[in-house]
Design an enzyme around this catalytic site. Sequence first.
Site, PDB file in Angstrom:
ATOM      1  CG  ASP A 107     133.823  13.259  15.338  1.00  0.00           C
ATOM      2  OD1 ASP A 107     134.722  12.449  15.624  1.00  0.00           O
ATOM      3  OD2 ASP A 107     132.693  13.226  15.859  1.00  0.00           O
ATOM      4  CE1 TYR A 234     130.781   7.524  17.808  1.00  0.00           C
ATOM      5  CE2 TYR A 234     129.427   9.032  19.092  1.00  0.00           C
ATOM      6  CZ  TYR A 234     130.596   8.755  18.403  1.00  0.00           C
ATOM      7  OH  TYR A 234     131.569   9.711  18.321  1.00  0.00           O
ATOM      8  CG  HIS A 299     139.326  13.860  16.611  1.00  0.00           C
ATOM      9  ND1 HIS A 299     139.119  13.147  15.455  1.00  0.00           N
ATOM     10  CD2 HIS A 299     138.089  14.170  17.093  1.00  0.00           C
ATOM     11  CE1 HIS A 299     137.801  13.017  15.245  1.00  0.00           C
ATOM     12  NE2 HIS A 299     137.165  13.637  16.229  1.00  0.00           N
TER      13      HIS A 299
END
Length: 323
Positions: A107, A234, A299
């Site tokens: 990730d 982010y 995921h």
Amino acid sequence: MEEYDFDHKIVEVNGINMHVVEKGQGPFVLFIHGFPELWYSWRHQISFMAKHGYRAVAPDLRGYGDTTGVPKDDPSKFSSLRVVGDLVELLNSIVPEEDKVFVVGHDWGALIAWNLCLLRPDKVKALVNMSVPFSPRNPKRKPIESLKAIYGDDYYIVRFQEPGVMEAEFAKTGTKKVLEKFLTYRNPGPLYLPKGKPFDDSPVILPSWLSQKEVDYFASKYEQTGFTGGFNYYRALDLNWELTAAWSGAKVKVPVKFIVGDLDLTYNAPGAKDYINKGGMKKDVPLLEKVVILENVGHFLQQEKPHEINKHIHDFFKGFSST
């Protein structure tokens, strides 16, 4: 539980106090976690690699878990240059005798591992990267603008941009429920978190690979830290884009094995399958030796399929360990 026989320590690196978990002796393997995760996401891999003659090390990245000393209100402190700097300093500090180490990322950790290989290929012997393929820098368009254009305003990365907003919504939902919703997300489509109601009301049924006790560990740490540290990665995406202009077109020149689940939202993003399977990624990562697509896997693959992932990591690194 086997977690308890890991060694925990705090290492001062790059101006922060980094919490590091390790076990074993032998060639060094650095595990880099993603969002919303911690060193703990690698619990199965740390045990396995330690048993197989490696020194397995997993930090909490800046802004996460028990790593402290970073002002959370400043996303610029979370640029990939700083995070890669933390890891390089960590290696210099705790394994000065090894020029190159093995790296495993997942990730956001995968994104950081790609950057580590671009910035300091001299540090990496070989890389097993999961979930997030290499993404060449687009010199013409900033990432957030691109994501908005493709997915719209409710897309999770876009929603994470505004400081304070998602923090408030997650607080309303409750830390534990947020983590349960994330960790059990298996929809191959994009992740949308609609304003005011990011998650539906359906009860979360934990899968066989994730116990309540494990969720509680994640929740206990996020209750202390909140989610801002994770969101800041982010929030620094456009800044990363500005800072890495010098690496536009650069290739990853480290031997790589890439693993992704076929239900992972990253694998199902527009263009991702073609890029991964039809030679695009191989152009950007010339030493890409193997791509593994796990069937019916989501995921959080290193937690969902620990035995398979452990074997993939071990088999790949074994080829480099004798040298």
